[in-house]
Design a protein around this motif. Sequence first.
Motif, PDB file in Angstrom:
ATOM      1  N   PRO A  66       0.835  -1.203   0.000  1.00 14.03           N
ATOM      2  CA  PRO A  66       0.000   0.000   0.000  1.00 14.03           C
ATOM      3  C   PRO A  66       0.871   1.254   0.000  1.00 14.03           C
ATOM      4  N   PRO A  67       0.295   2.397  -0.347  1.00 16.46           N
ATOM      5  CA  PRO A  67       1.085   3.633  -0.305  1.00 16.46           C
ATOM      6  C   PRO A  67       1.376   4.022   1.137  1.00 16.46           C
ATOM      7  N   CYS A  68       2.660   4.195   1.441  1.00 12.61           N
ATOM      8  CA  CYS A  68       3.064   4.473   2.822  1.00 12.61           C
ATOM      9  C   CYS A  68       4.072   5.613   2.863  1.00 12.61           C
ATOM     10  N   VAL A  69       4.118   6.269   3.988  1.00 12.04           N
ATOM     11  CA  VAL A  69       5.132   7.284   4.258  1.00 12.04           C
ATOM     12  C   VAL A  69       5.741   6.993   5.614  1.00 12.04           C
ATOM     13  N   LEU A  70       6.936   7.524   5.816  1.00  9.98           N
ATOM     14  CA  LEU A  70       7.532   7.498   7.143  1.00  9.98           C
ATOM     15  C   LEU A  70       8.111   8.872   7.451  1.00  9.98           C
ATOM     16  N   PHE A  71       8.117   9.207   8.708  1.00  6.92           N
ATOM     17  CA  PHE A  71       8.863  10.371   9.174  1.00  6.92           C
ATOM     18  C   PHE A  71       9.450  10.005  10.522  1.00  6.92           C
ATOM     19  N   CYS A  72      10.467  10.748  10.923  1.00  2.75           N
ATOM     20  CA  CYS A  72      11.268  10.317  12.071  1.00  2.75           C
ATOM     21  C   CYS A  72      11.463  11.426  13.092  1.00  2.75           C
ATOM     22  N   PRO A  73      10.608  11.493  14.095  1.00  5.10           N
ATOM     23  CA  PRO A  73      10.909  12.382  15.226  1.00  5.10           C
ATOM     24  C   PRO A  73      12.034  11.776  16.057  1.00  5.10           C
ATOM     25  N   THR A  74      12.614  12.567  16.920  1.00  2.95           N
ATOM     26  CA  THR A  74      13.638  12.064  17.829  1.00  2.95           C
ATOM     27  C   THR A  74      13.146  12.172  19.271  1.00  2.95           C
ATOM     28  N   VAL A  75      13.729  11.352  20.121  1.00  2.00           N
ATOM     29  CA  VAL A  75      13.439  11.441  21.549  1.00  2.00           C
ATOM     30  C   VAL A  75      14.144  12.679  22.087  1.00  2.00           C
ATOM     31  N   GLN A  93       9.817   7.840  35.010  1.00  9.54           N
ATOM     32  CA  GLN A  93      10.662   8.556  34.066  1.00  9.54           C
ATOM     33  C   GLN A  93       9.849   9.615  33.320  1.00  9.54           C
ATOM     34  N   PRO A  94      10.441  10.768  33.021  1.00 10.71           N
ATOM     35  CA  PRO A  94       9.715  11.790  32.264  1.00 10.71           C
ATOM     36  C   PRO A  94       9.431  11.322  30.841  1.00 10.71           C
ATOM     37  N   ASP A  95       8.317  11.759  30.296  1.00  5.61           N
ATOM     38  CA  ASP A  95       7.937  11.412  28.924  1.00  5.61           C
ATOM     39  C   ASP A  95       8.654  12.376  27.979  1.00  5.61           C
ATOM     40  N   LEU A  96       9.668  11.887  27.278  1.00  5.11           N
ATOM     41  CA  LEU A  96      10.457  12.735  26.393  1.00  5.11           C
ATOM     42  C   LEU A  96       9.948  12.712  24.949  1.00  5.11           C
ATOM     43  N   ARG A  97       8.790  12.107  24.717  1.00  2.33           N
ATOM     44  CA  ARG A  97       8.235  12.109  23.375  1.00  2.33           C
ATOM     45  C   ARG A  97       7.738  13.506  22.991  1.00  2.33           C
ATOM     46  N   VAL A 180      13.021   7.654  16.084  1.00  2.00           N
ATOM     47  CA  VAL A 180      11.729   6.974  16.058  1.00  2.00           C
ATOM     48  C   VAL A 180      11.224   6.989  14.618  1.00  2.00           C
ATOM     49  N   ILE A 181      10.876   5.822  14.107  1.00  2.00           N
ATOM     50  CA  ILE A 181      10.319   5.721  12.757  1.00  2.00           C
ATOM     51  C   ILE A 181       8.814   5.572  12.873  1.00  2.00           C
ATOM     52  N   VAL A 182       8.085   6.536  12.346  1.00  3.17           N
ATOM     53  CA  VAL A 182       6.627   6.476  12.315  1.00  3.17           C
ATOM     54  C   VAL A 182       6.222   6.099  10.891  1.00  3.17           C
ATOM     55  N   LEU A 183       5.611   4.934  10.744  1.00  4.86           N
ATOM     56  CA  LEU A 183       5.227   4.414   9.433  1.00  4.86           C
ATOM     57  C   LEU A 183       3.709   4.433   9.321  1.00  4.86           C
ATOM     58  N   GLY A 184       3.210   5.082   8.281  1.00  4.85           N
ATOM     59  CA  GLY A 184       1.771   5.194   8.118  1.00  4.85           C
ATOM     60  C   GLY A 184       1.320   4.890   6.708  1.00  4.85           C
ATOM     61  N   GLU A 185       0.110   4.364   6.594  1.00  5.59           N
ATOM     62  CA  GLU A 185      -0.491   4.102   5.283  1.00  5.59           C
ATOM     63  C   GLU A 185      -1.312   5.310   4.846  1.00  5.59           C
ATOM     64  N   ILE A 186      -1.095   5.746   3.622  1.00  7.83           N
ATOM     65  CA  ILE A 186      -1.865   6.865   3.078  1.00  7.83           C
ATOM     66  C   ILE A 186      -3.249   6.363   2.684  1.00  7.83           C
ATOM     67  N   VAL A 187      -4.277   6.968   3.262  1.00  6.08           N
ATOM     68  CA  VAL A 187      -5.648   6.553   2.945  1.00  6.08           C
ATOM     69  C   VAL A 187      -6.387   7.588   2.099  1.00  6.08           C
ATOM     70  N   ARG A 188      -5.823   8.780   1.990  1.00  4.62           N
ATOM     71  CA  ARG A 188      -6.385   9.796   1.092  1.00  4.62           C
ATOM     72  C   ARG A 188      -5.270  10.743   0.651  1.00  4.62           C
ATOM     73  N   PHE A 189      -5.285  11.091  -0.644  1.00  6.22           N
ATOM     74  CA  PHE A 189      -4.454  12.164  -1.179  1.00  6.22           C
ATOM     75  C   PHE A 189      -5.365  13.357  -1.463  1.00  6.22           C
ATOM     76  N   HIS A 190      -4.891  14.555  -1.187  1.00 11.96           N
ATOM     77  CA  HIS A 190      -5.575  15.788  -1.565  1.00 11.96           C
ATOM     78  C   HIS A 190      -4.553  16.679  -2.257  1.00 11.96           C
ATOM     79  N   LEU A 191      -4.834  17.102  -3.496  1.00 13.22           N
ATOM     80  CA  LEU A 191      -3.903  17.942  -4.239  1.00 13.22           C
ATOM     81  C   LEU A 191      -4.670  19.072  -4.916  1.00 13.22           C
ATOM     82  N   ARG A 192      -4.016  20.221  -5.053  1.00 18.23           N
ATOM     83  CA  ARG A 192      -4.588  21.272  -5.888  1.00 18.23           C
ATOM     84  C   ARG A 192      -4.702  20.757  -7.316  1.00 18.23           C
TER      85      ARG A 192
END
Length: 230
Positions: A66-75, A93-97, A180-192
Amino acid sequence: MQMDTAIPNQDSVITINPADCEPRKVYKLMTGLIVPRPIALVSTVDRSGVRNLAPFSFFNGVGSVPPCVLFCPTVRSALPAHANPAGLKPGEQPDLRKDTLRNIEETGEFVVNIVNEAISAGANAASSEVPPEVDEFVLAGLTAVPSEVVRPPRVAESPAQMECKLMQVIYTSHAPGGGVIVLGEIVRFHLRKDLVEDFRVDPAALDAVGRMAGNTWVRTRDRIELIRPK
């Protein structure tokens, strides 16, 4: 094929073992070498529906079936100034997210909004460390519009948006500075409408920008074409 590129003298090459370096110095190397980086302006909501908006430049696509994207925040390396560690229980422990990551792990949804030059200043403003109750849409001067499938809103001024459902979160490390790798499936595209013809996106109309190191951003108007060999 003979490349018209000089091979550097090995005496002029520096070799670095990242294990011997401070994490901040390794980060500076990575952000200076992995360039240019596309920018995902990610919108989320928490369980109560409070909106969040933040840019991430470690971002890319992952296949189309399926169409997927990833982006990577850091702790985070430390709690932000607005956080209150006094409320922690003994041994807790403190939540560093970052808020974006916490929201996605709690709700399983997010939107990736493409950043062009017209909204680059707003995207940059949304990177401010502010309390979770602060609406970065307002802070960035951008307009929230409802999504079709997911709860987080889209950025109206963005030339294209992708509604995503969370597939997986992978921590390379839970230590401060960990990835941190966040992997998500694209369920809708919106474009001009002016951006696309027969599913081909016009890069000039998209006018996307990217990140270099530090405070430097880059336009995508100076392009080259290379025909892929058959």
